[in-house]
Design an enzyme around this catalytic site. Structure first.
Site, PDB file in Angstrom:
ATOM      1  N   CYS A 195      26.958  -5.042 -36.528  1.00 48.45           N
ATOM      2  CA  CYS A 195      27.520  -3.781 -36.025  1.00 48.45           C
ATOM      3  C   CYS A 195      28.740  -3.354 -36.828  1.00 48.45           C
ATOM      4  O   CYS A 195      29.438  -2.415 -36.450  1.00 48.45           O
ATOM      5  CB  CYS A 195      27.879  -3.909 -34.542  1.00 48.45           C
ATOM      6  SG  CYS A 195      29.085  -5.201 -34.182  1.00 48.45           S
ATOM      7  N   ASN A 249      33.502  -6.482 -40.628  1.00 49.80           N
ATOM      8  CA  ASN A 249      34.890  -6.168 -41.006  1.00 49.80           C
ATOM      9  C   ASN A 249      35.786  -7.397 -40.844  1.00 49.80           C
ATOM     10  O   ASN A 249      36.444  -7.849 -41.786  1.00 49.80           O
ATOM     11  CB  ASN A 249      35.435  -5.018 -40.157  1.00 49.80           C
ATOM     12  CG  ASN A 249      34.683  -3.725 -40.403  1.00 49.80           C
ATOM     13  OD1 ASN A 249      33.951  -3.614 -41.376  1.00 49.80           O
ATOM     14  ND2 ASN A 249      34.852  -2.766 -39.521  1.00 49.80           N
ATOM     15  N   HIS A 308       0.816  -1.204   0.000  1.00 51.72           N
ATOM     16  CA  HIS A 308       0.000   0.000   0.000  1.00 51.72           C
ATOM     17  C   HIS A 308       0.853   1.259   0.000  1.00 51.72           C
ATOM     18  O   HIS A 308       0.543   2.264  -0.635  1.00 51.72           O
ATOM     19  CB  HIS A 308      -0.940   0.001   1.202  1.00 51.72           C
ATOM     20  CG  HIS A 308      -2.132   0.875   0.980  1.00 51.72           C
ATOM     21  ND1 HIS A 308      -2.072   2.237   1.106  1.00 51.72           N
ATOM     22  CD2 HIS A 308      -3.401   0.585   0.588  1.00 51.72           C
ATOM     23  CE1 HIS A 308      -3.265   2.742   0.829  1.00 51.72           C
ATOM     24  NE2 HIS A 308      -4.084   1.755   0.503  1.00 51.72           N
TER      25      HIS A 308
END
Length: 797
Positions: free
Chosen positions: A736, A688, A416
């Protein structure tokens, strides 16, 4: 309807939510729930608002109550308020109830006994306030409930005590603050068959910590539910995804006491046996059963719902004992269109974390601590102080209203105190005892602290200025809003420099797909980690890494951030101070001692553990759970297993809230993806290195640079195979590398292949977002017409 309005008692199956003006929110909701098929609700009846008004008029109490309330000069004076309210409650509970009303209630109890086939059944009696001119007025939880009541005389007496609970200190104060005349409020008492609770709890059809309405949050404790409402016990916490109906998180706490019913009526507190105190109060099947009820109830009501449940110890059956519309996030969602300025919090990494807890009500506040152990000392609490206590009780609202923030030892997200704090928009952290150190043990009256209730962290000193929202106009130029169509393929962002995170946070990126840790070493640390360990300062690595990482995680929150662990080559590590001693001279260090091969190596593992400690600090101490990690250059499946085992031993175990990804940049990652799947949550293609190793072409060698091309068919076939294999194993794939930033046609190939995310440099986020939307729409159109341009290349091998 006229007949209903004249009744003193109505049965649940006569009631619907439209009757809130007759019997209040709780009683009308119980009626509505009873009418729903397949929702188990203990049966009962409710006294009406008319019965309450008849009681007050027949006993002559209205004038006496008016007089006592008019005599209150200062509602902020806790002692004065308490004295007047106590007198009113005494008058109500000692008055003689009109005989005809007492007969109505008593006869209804006997009829309930007959319907249930029991003699003098045990019942729960719950107060339900209603406002005659404002049917949707919320007075939730401000009045009393009585459990394990038995016998006609006791039921009548408890109904009268419910009437008196309209004038608790808290309820009276609340109505005064809302400028709501007390004579407009009436009280219904719901008399409901008692569930003999083995466990009980509260659930919401929206995650009340975050407002995420795709989740159901369920909190449960042993015994009767009063202790979860009062915050006496920190509950078990379960989060269920509505769409998949899977449990996405589970926190099991030590529940060492419970409230239980006595055989002859009444309740008592008892110790929970040690062997079950830390066991879950619900099975996974029961959690999912409750989540199903939550979805059905939400669908029926058409809004977020706040519900209570109980598990019967005799039958092991789940019962829904209450349901009401949730108010806080419902209101926030309505206002979001005009108020979407979320706090951007600067880094407090240098501040000392004192303790942590559950972020019950978001916000940030700094101030002086005032520890209150006993409710009798509430009057000492001053405006602007930070309330620190074992738990906040509903009767403490006058003090809570003055608080800059609230921190408690116990309680869960649905206690509460947490709900009231959210209603009042007061920053609040609960349950510190189960998440950090008990607040009352480590905080002392007069201490200055900062409460970051967005992330559940308490800092030493006043660091609020570090967390202040940036001015909306600071460094910005007014411009027309740019529209970005939503895309199924996520567009993430690559980032190195944490100092740029805040600048780029406004870009339409779905998160950080690659945060390079190497930048932190060269910009902030400058020294080799093994050198710092030898010098006796390993904490510098942890603190500085955590500082940089948290800048990005805070700026991007709640969007995910993927940190790639260090991927220096030996020559780069050697350039750090002290590095010469620890680094070999390798003729081709691009293919040497890098990435995963370092992390489990006895010569380097101590340094890797510092990286893990920094991640753990950001997630656990700073509360930034949007941080995930990625392992680079994993040559073998055995390496993946070794590294993830070291991570788990360091407290970083994969779970629903913490993802471990792997760079896919070596041919073995592609060929053995079905084997790697078991140790990770997904892949990020490093195009890469992958191109270099597939084509045997040194990407740093100008002599053969013309041969280096990520769009080569060998690379595309490898990527297509990885996506297929990863998806078959339930894993995601991102990219990425540089290719999507440079070649839009390569992005189109990735989308056609089913990639989950593309991660690009900040300057390409907007363009890629537009490109992705275009390519996705093209796919849909081609599929619909069957006339799209065919890709004649065969990408399978």
């Amino acid at each position: 309807m006229k007949q209903k309005e004249k009744a003193n008692v109505l049965w649940f199956d006569e009631l619907h939510r439209a009757d809130v003006n007759l019997v209040g929110g709780k009683s009308s909701s119980l009626g509505e729930l009873t009418s729903l098929a397949d929702i188990p609700v203990p049966y009962g009846f409710a006294t009406t608002a008319r019965a309450y008004r008849y009681f007050m008029q027949a006993t002559g109490l209205n004038d006496k109550v008016d007089s006592l309330l008019e005599g209150i000069n200062d509602y902020e004076n806790s002692a004065e308020l308490h004295k007047a309210c106590a007198k009113i409650r005494e008058l109500i509970t000692t008055a003689s109830m009109p005989a005809d009303l007492a007969d109505n209630i008593g006869q209804s109890y006997q009829q309930l006994a007959e319907k249930m086939g029991q003699t003098d059944p045990f019942v729960a009696i719950r107060s339900s306030a209603t406002a005659e001119d404002l049917p949707d007025a919320s007075f939730a939880g401000q009045q009393d409930s009585y459990l394990n009541v038995r016998g006609q005389a006791d039921v009548i007496q408890k109904v009268q005590q419910c009437y008196a609970s309209l004038f608790t200190d808290r309820a009276t104060y609340y109505r005064h603050k809302q400028n709501f005349p007390h004579e407009k409020v009436a009280l219904s008492a719901a008399v409901q068959m008692m569930v003999f609770s083995k466990s009980s709890g509260i659930m919401f059809s929206v995650n009340v910590a975050t407002g995420d309405d795709t989740k159901v949050i369920i909190d449960g404790i042993w015994g009767l539910g009063e202790y979860i409402v009062q915050g006496t016990v920190t509950p078990d916490d379960f989060l269920v995804d509505k769409a998949t109906m899977k449990i996405v998180s589970k926190t099991i706490n030590n529940k060492d006491v419970e409230l239980v019913r006595l055989p002859d009526g009444g309740v008592k507190e008892q110790k929970v046996p040690a062997e079950i105190a830390e066991k879950p109060v619900l099975t996974d099947e029961q959690v999912l059963e409750l989540a199903g009820y939550a979805k059905k109830i939400e669908d029926h009501y058409g809004c977020y719902m706040d519900m209570e449940f109980a598990l019967d110890k005799n039958t092991n059956k789940l019962w829904m004992v209450q349901a009401r519309p949730e108010t806080v996030w419902s209101q926030k969602k309505k206002k979001q269109a005009t108020a979407q300025k979320e706090e951007q919090m600067a880094d407090p990494a240098n501040a000392k974390v004192i303790t942590r807890g559950l972020p019950a009500s978001p916000g940030v506040a700094a101030g002086k601590v005032h520890v209150i152990d006993d409710p009798s000392n509430i009057s000492e609490f001053k405006q602007g102080e930070i309330l620190v206590t074992l738990m906040t009780s509903p009767d403490w609202v006058p003090a809570m209203k003055k608080a800059a923030a609230i921190v408690t030892n116990n309680g869960g997200m649905t206690c509460h105190a947490a709900i009231v704090s959210r209603e009042m928009q007061i920053p609040c952290i609960v349950g510190t005892k189960s998440r950090g150190a008990a607040a009352t043990d480590v905080l002392h009256t007069g201490d200055t602290i900062t409460v970051d209730a967005k992330n559940g962290v308490v800092y030493q000193g006043d660091v609020k200025s570090l967390m202040a929202p940036k001015a909306a106009t600071e460094g910005t130029v007014t411009a027309a809003a740019e529209y970005f169509a939503p895309t199924a393929t996520g567009v993430m962002m690559n980032l190195g420099n944490p100092d740029l995170a805040e600048k780029y946070a406004s870009l339409p990126a779905d998160g950080i797909g690659l945060m390079r840790e190497e930048f932190l070493w060269t910009t902030y640390i400058h020294e080799h980690p093994l050198y710092l360990i030898e010098q006796g300062h390993p904490e510098r690595v942890v603190d500085m890494l955590a500082e940089g990482i948290s800048k990005v995680a805070r700026a991007m929150a709640p969007r995910p951030v993927i940190l790639r662990f260090s991927d220096f080559k030996s020559s780069e590590y050697r350039n750090l101070k002290g590095g010469e001693k620890y680094e070999p001279h390798e003729p081709a260090d691009l293919l040497g001692w890098r990435g995963a091969s370092r992390y489990y190596d006895p010569k380097y593992v101590a340094a890797f553990k510092l990286e893990l400690a920094a991640v753990k600090k950001v997630r656990d101490e700073f509360g930034l759970k949007n941080l995930n990690v990625m392992i680079p250059f994993v040559r073998t499946v055995a390496e993946a297993q070794k590294v993830t085992e070291i991570m788990a031993a360091g407290g970083l175990q994969r779970n629903a809230d913490f993802k471990v990804y792997m760079m896919a940049e070596i041919p073995s990652n592609i060929i053995l993806a079905d084997k790697f799947n078991q140790f990770i949550d997904g892949y990020s293609i490093g195009s890469n290195d992958l191109t270099m190793l597939l084509l045997g072409c040194d990407r740093n060698n100008d002599t053969v640079s013309a041969l280096f091309d990520e769009r080569n068919l060998a690379v595309k076939r490898a990527i297509r195979h990885l996506i297929k294999t990863a998806h078959q194993g339930g894993k995601t794939v991102s990219i990425c590398g540089q290719a999507p930033s440079e070649f839009p046609d390569f992005t189109e190939f990735l989308i056609q292949s089913g990639i989950d995310y593309v991660s690009v440099n900040p300057d390409m986020v907007k363009a890629t977002k537009h490109n992705v939307a275009h390519f996705e729409q093209r796919l849909l159109l081609d599929k619909a017409t069957g006339k799209g341009k065919q890709d004649l290349e065969d990408y399978t091998w």
